[in-house]
Enzyme design. Sequence first.
Site, PDB file in Angstrom:
ATOM      1  N   LYS B 102     -50.107  53.953  -0.926  1.00  0.00           N
ATOM      2  CA  LYS B 102     -51.125  52.598  -1.241  1.00  0.00           C
ATOM      3  C   LYS B 102     -50.603  51.599  -0.090  1.00  0.00           C
ATOM      4  CE  LYS B 102     -49.038  48.354  -3.216  1.00  0.00           C
ATOM      5  NZ  LYS B 102     -48.119  47.527  -3.919  1.00  0.00           N
ATOM      6  N   GLY B 163     -45.528  39.307  -7.136  1.00  0.00           N
ATOM      7  CA  GLY B 163     -44.386  38.552  -7.714  1.00  0.00           C
ATOM      8  C   GLY B 163     -44.517  38.067  -8.722  1.00  0.00           C
ATOM      9  N   ALA B 189     -50.573  43.515  -8.130  1.00  0.00           N
ATOM     10  CA  ALA B 189     -49.959  42.370  -8.714  1.00  0.00           C
ATOM     11  C   ALA B 189     -50.828  41.763  -9.010  1.00  0.00           C
ATOM     12  CB  ALA B 189     -50.558  41.938  -7.414  1.00  0.00           C
ATOM     13  N   ASN B 211     -44.570  46.602 -10.779  1.00  0.00           N
ATOM     14  CA  ASN B 211     -43.364  46.050 -10.361  1.00  0.00           C
ATOM     15  C   ASN B 211     -42.373  44.885 -10.826  1.00  0.00           C
ATOM     16  OD1 ASN B 211     -40.703  47.020  -9.473  1.00  0.00           O
ATOM     17  ND2 ASN B 211     -41.592  47.279  -7.474  1.00  0.00           N
ATOM     18  N   THR B 212     -42.389  44.636 -10.450  1.00  0.00           N
ATOM     19  CA  THR B 212     -41.843  43.072 -10.724  1.00  0.00           C
ATOM     20  C   THR B 212     -41.406  42.613 -11.933  1.00  0.00           C
ATOM     21  OG1 THR B 212     -41.951  41.981  -8.588  1.00  0.00           O
ATOM     22  CG2 THR B 212     -40.859  40.156 -10.071  1.00  0.00           C
TER      23      THR B 212
END
Lengths: 70, 261
Positions: B102, B163, B189, B211-212
Amino acid sequence: MGAVLEIHLNGEARQVTVGTTVAQLLAQLGLAGKPVAVEVNEQVVKQAQHGAHALAQGDRVEVVTFVGGG
Amino acid sequence: MDALDKPLVIAGKTFASRLIVGTGKYPSHQVMQACHQAAGTSMVTVAVRRLDLKATGEASLLSWIDKEKIAVLPNTAACYTADDAIRTARLGAELGLSTWVKLEVLGDEKTLFPDVEETLKAARVLVKEGFTVLPYTSDDVITARKLEDVGCAAVMPLAAPIGSGLGIRNPHALRLILETVKVPVIVDAGVGTASDAAIAMELGCHALLMNTAIAQAKEPVRMARAMRLAVEAGREAYLAGRIPMKAYASASSPLSGLIGA
């Protein structure tokens, strides 16, 4: 202990015996067989070369692993 | 995944899940592992960092990833130049789990927006070296096309800053990318909650990376499950084809045969 030379390991100064190889350095750090990758002076030293690659005065050594990330 | 859908294929490799998940910012490794299971993910991202030489005995992150079922995708997170990203990608490959990367080359600490010029530069080198390159990029269609042209296996436009949880801020830009490139488009994202994931998939995006949104939710495992359901629901809705929007009502029940007054 024979003559020593100074390397920069993950940004910190460290003294190793002249002739120390990457494999020996990893063993001294307790990392033999651990999932780590090594770079010397911004070039990857492949695992198969760890035993043959001797460190030199002033070498910048990076020892990295996988950590959590996105 | 429904038998009627084709699975996600990136660079010839088939993935059962369209939800790629990160490994950072979880309350614990245990929670992370449970989230990966709840998300049903087939691929997780990991970062490459200096080993903490003073730490002892800590179990490796990798021992918490079911590598039989889950592919590991090393990233170049927090690199700000092509050269640093290339070095990081090479170290990631040397760790021996994947020659996929990535690719992330950032331009600014405040926005964490990609530096597309440096990203393209790094992509060219890494593709030539044999990496399968999945670049994090802006939602600019021209850049996406250039990344495809240099041989990237997918493009991963942001939906909003990393995030931020701001959701799908510019669906039109994503739609343009979807119309233009042939490689998979993976929203990377900006997703905050399940509806954001569903919207991205309804647009026709091939997969999502997050992720976040999972790791920092109050109940991460529950959010991981919500995201799996949202990705599947959004994908199904995309395949089903939504009705057009209309300005006025259109009755669902027959207008004939009404009882007399």
